[in-house]
Scaffold this motif. Sequence first.
Motif, PDB file in Angstrom:
ATOM      1  N   ALA A  16      10.727 -16.204  15.454  1.00 49.27           N
ATOM      2  CA  ALA A  16      10.143 -14.865  15.550  1.00 49.27           C
ATOM      3  C   ALA A  16       9.193 -14.633  14.377  1.00 49.27           C
ATOM      4  N   ALA A  17       8.288 -13.707  14.575  1.00 51.11           N
ATOM      5  CA  ALA A  17       7.323 -13.390  13.523  1.00 51.11           C
ATOM      6  C   ALA A  17       7.819 -12.217  12.681  1.00 51.11           C
ATOM      7  N   GLU A  18       7.520 -12.291  11.381  1.00 49.24           N
ATOM      8  CA  GLU A  18       7.763 -11.182  10.468  1.00 49.24           C
ATOM      9  C   GLU A  18       6.426 -10.745   9.913  1.00 49.24           C
ATOM     10  N   GLN A  19       6.322  -9.486   9.576  1.00 47.37           N
ATOM     11  CA  GLN A  19       5.056  -8.942   9.109  1.00 47.37           C
ATOM     12  C   GLN A  19       5.249  -8.323   7.723  1.00 47.37           C
ATOM     13  N   THR A  20       4.339  -8.647   6.814  1.00 47.67           N
ATOM     14  CA  THR A  20       4.316  -8.050   5.483  1.00 47.67           C
ATOM     15  C   THR A  20       3.001  -7.301   5.351  1.00 47.67           C
ATOM     16  N   ARG A  21       3.081  -6.047   4.907  1.00 49.43           N
ATOM     17  CA  ARG A  21       1.893  -5.202   4.810  1.00 49.43           C
ATOM     18  C   ARG A  21       1.471  -5.063   3.352  1.00 49.43           C
ATOM     19  N   PHE A  22       0.188  -5.271   3.103  1.00 50.40           N
ATOM     20  CA  PHE A  22      -0.405  -5.060   1.791  1.00 50.40           C
ATOM     21  C   PHE A  22      -1.489  -3.993   1.937  1.00 50.40           C
ATOM     22  N   ASP A  23      -1.363  -2.900   1.177  1.00 47.86           N
ATOM     23  CA  ASP A  23      -2.422  -1.900   1.165  1.00 47.86           C
ATOM     24  C   ASP A  23      -3.660  -2.512   0.527  1.00 47.86           C
ATOM     25  N   VAL A  24      -4.839  -2.104   0.975  1.00 47.92           N
ATOM     26  CA  VAL A  24      -6.095  -2.549   0.398  1.00 47.92           C
ATOM     27  C   VAL A  24      -6.616  -1.416  -0.472  1.00 47.92           C
ATOM     28  N   ILE A  25      -6.902  -1.736  -1.721  1.00 45.94           N
ATOM     29  CA  ILE A  25      -7.343  -0.749  -2.696  1.00 45.94           C
ATOM     30  C   ILE A  25      -8.737  -1.113  -3.178  1.00 45.94           C
ATOM     31  N   HIS A  26      -9.637  -0.132  -3.164  1.00 52.18           N
ATOM     32  CA  HIS A  26     -10.994  -0.310  -3.695  1.00 52.18           C
ATOM     33  C   HIS A  26     -10.964   0.082  -5.164  1.00 52.18           C
ATOM     34  N   HIS A  27     -11.369  -0.832  -6.033  1.00 50.15           N
ATOM     35  CA  HIS A  27     -11.380  -0.542  -7.467  1.00 50.15           C
ATOM     36  C   HIS A  27     -12.441  -1.398  -8.143  1.00 50.15           C
ATOM     37  N   SER A  28     -13.322  -0.757  -8.871  1.00 47.74           N
ATOM     38  CA  SER A  28     -14.367  -1.440  -9.659  1.00 47.74           C
ATOM     39  C   SER A  28     -15.220  -2.367  -8.799  1.00 47.74           C
ATOM     40  N   GLY A  29     -15.555  -1.935  -7.601  1.00 44.25           N
ATOM     41  CA  GLY A  29     -16.423  -2.719  -6.737  1.00 44.25           C
ATOM     42  C   GLY A  29     -15.747  -3.883  -6.043  1.00 44.25           C
ATOM     43  N   CYS A  30     -14.440  -3.963  -6.124  1.00 43.13           N
ATOM     44  CA  CYS A  30     -13.698  -5.068  -5.509  1.00 43.13           C
ATOM     45  C   CYS A  30     -12.626  -4.520  -4.572  1.00 43.13           C
ATOM     46  N   LEU A  31     -12.168  -5.383  -3.692  1.00 41.58           N
ATOM     47  CA  LEU A  31     -11.025  -5.061  -2.844  1.00 41.58           C
ATOM     48  C   LEU A  31      -9.812  -5.792  -3.398  1.00 41.58           C
ATOM     49  N   TRP A  32      -8.739  -5.068  -3.575  1.00 41.01           N
ATOM     50  CA  TRP A  32      -7.504  -5.628  -4.125  1.00 41.01           C
ATOM     51  C   TRP A  32      -6.359  -5.334  -3.169  1.00 41.01           C
ATOM     52  N   ALA A  40      -5.274  -1.888   5.409  1.00 41.33           N
ATOM     53  CA  ALA A  40      -4.211  -2.790   4.983  1.00 41.33           C
ATOM     54  C   ALA A  40      -4.459  -4.169   5.579  1.00 41.33           C
ATOM     55  N   LEU A  41      -3.885  -5.169   4.927  1.00 42.71           N
ATOM     56  CA  LEU A  41      -3.834  -6.511   5.507  1.00 42.71           C
ATOM     57  C   LEU A  41      -2.395  -6.750   5.939  1.00 42.71           C
ATOM     58  N   LEU A  42      -2.250  -7.224   7.149  1.00 41.84           N
ATOM     59  CA  LEU A  42      -0.934  -7.552   7.688  1.00 41.84           C
ATOM     60  C   LEU A  42      -0.806  -9.063   7.723  1.00 41.84           C
ATOM     61  N   VAL A  43       0.163  -9.579   6.985  1.00 39.49           N
ATOM     62  CA  VAL A  43       0.397 -11.016   6.908  1.00 39.49           C
ATOM     63  C   VAL A  43       1.590 -11.334   7.799  1.00 39.49           C
ATOM     64  N   GLN A  44       1.342 -12.157   8.819  1.00 44.03           N
ATOM     65  CA  GLN A  44       2.407 -12.526   9.750  1.00 44.03           C
ATOM     66  C   GLN A  44       2.859 -13.952   9.447  1.00 44.03           C
ATOM     67  N   THR A  45       4.170 -14.092   9.232  1.00 46.68           N
ATOM     68  CA  THR A  45       4.776 -15.394   8.980  1.00 46.68           C
ATOM     69  C   THR A  45       5.938 -15.583   9.939  1.00 46.68           C
ATOM     70  N   GLU A  46       6.362 -16.833  10.075  1.00 47.15           N
ATOM     71  CA  GLU A  46       7.565 -17.089  10.865  1.00 47.15           C
ATOM     72  C   GLU A  46       8.764 -16.546  10.111  1.00 47.15           C
ATOM     73  N   SER A  47       9.721 -16.048  10.850  1.00 51.24           N
ATOM     74  CA  SER A  47      10.951 -15.541  10.258  1.00 51.24           C
ATOM     75  C   SER A  47      11.686 -16.686   9.574  1.00 51.24           C
ATOM     76  N   ASP A  48      12.414 -16.372   8.524  1.00 49.31           N
ATOM     77  CA  ASP A  48      13.154 -17.428   7.822  1.00 49.31           C
ATOM     78  C   ASP A  48      14.540 -17.669   8.414  1.00 49.31           C
ATOM     79  N   ASP A  49      14.846 -17.018   9.548  1.00 53.63           N
ATOM     80  CA  ASP A  49      16.150 -17.230  10.170  1.00 53.63           C
ATOM     81  C   ASP A  49      16.148 -18.374  11.189  1.00 53.63           C
ATOM     82  N   GLY A  50      14.990 -19.033  11.352  1.00 56.23           N
ATOM     83  CA  GLY A  50      14.912 -20.172  12.259  1.00 56.23           C
ATOM     84  C   GLY A  50      14.712 -19.803  13.717  1.00 56.23           C
ATOM     85  N   SER A  51      14.563 -18.526  14.018  1.00 51.07           N
ATOM     86  CA  SER A  51      14.427 -18.096  15.409  1.00 51.07           C
ATOM     87  C   SER A  51      13.015 -18.291  15.952  1.00 51.07           C
TER      88      SER A  51
END
Length: 185
Positions: free
Chosen positions: A164-180, A151-162
């Motif tokens: 703090a960091a928030e994390q969004t997880r994207f699964d990595v999928i192998h398909h047709s010779g590419c990573l998606w 997975a790729l973990l994307v860390q951004t600043e929280s939108d509450d102004g604090s």
Amino acid sequence: MRLWIFLLLCLPIATASAQGDIHRCMGANGIPVFTDRVCSDVNASPLLPPASTSSAPASPIQAQPPPVLCASDMAHLKQAVVDAFADRNPNRLAGLMLWNGDGQQAVVADIRVFSQLMARPLIGVTVEGEAASDDNTGDPSSNDAPAHGEALLVQTESDDGSGAAEQTRFDVIHHSGCLWLHPHN
């Protein structure tokens, strides 16, 4: 006269079925665009050429495969995510997604979430799973499944102004010779 009436009645049905498709296009600036309209309507060109109706053999120039427009390894995928955030372009991030099986409403909803995510400053992008430990991208022959829990973990600043960091997880999928990417649900 009846034929014309029949054809006019069939026109909305044909139009409705064509409108349900998501078109993958390449914008003039080289950024992938996803739209429910024909690519030419948004000043873009289709990523896949239309099927040829000619029975003539292809010339050597036409026989070459189209350029690869996807990440070949984890480093390229990670950099593409960073570049999408740098441009604050949700369509560019959407171009890294594997949308197979996703309906139009789900795709549009995800792109709206990407817009909200990109409104926040990016802190970092990290790799989780097997690729993080040994830089192996897994078995590229596997189809439509997260490879070894990567997975790729994307860390951004929280939108509450604090700050703090928030994390969004994207699964990595192998398909047709590419990573998606695929949003983790």
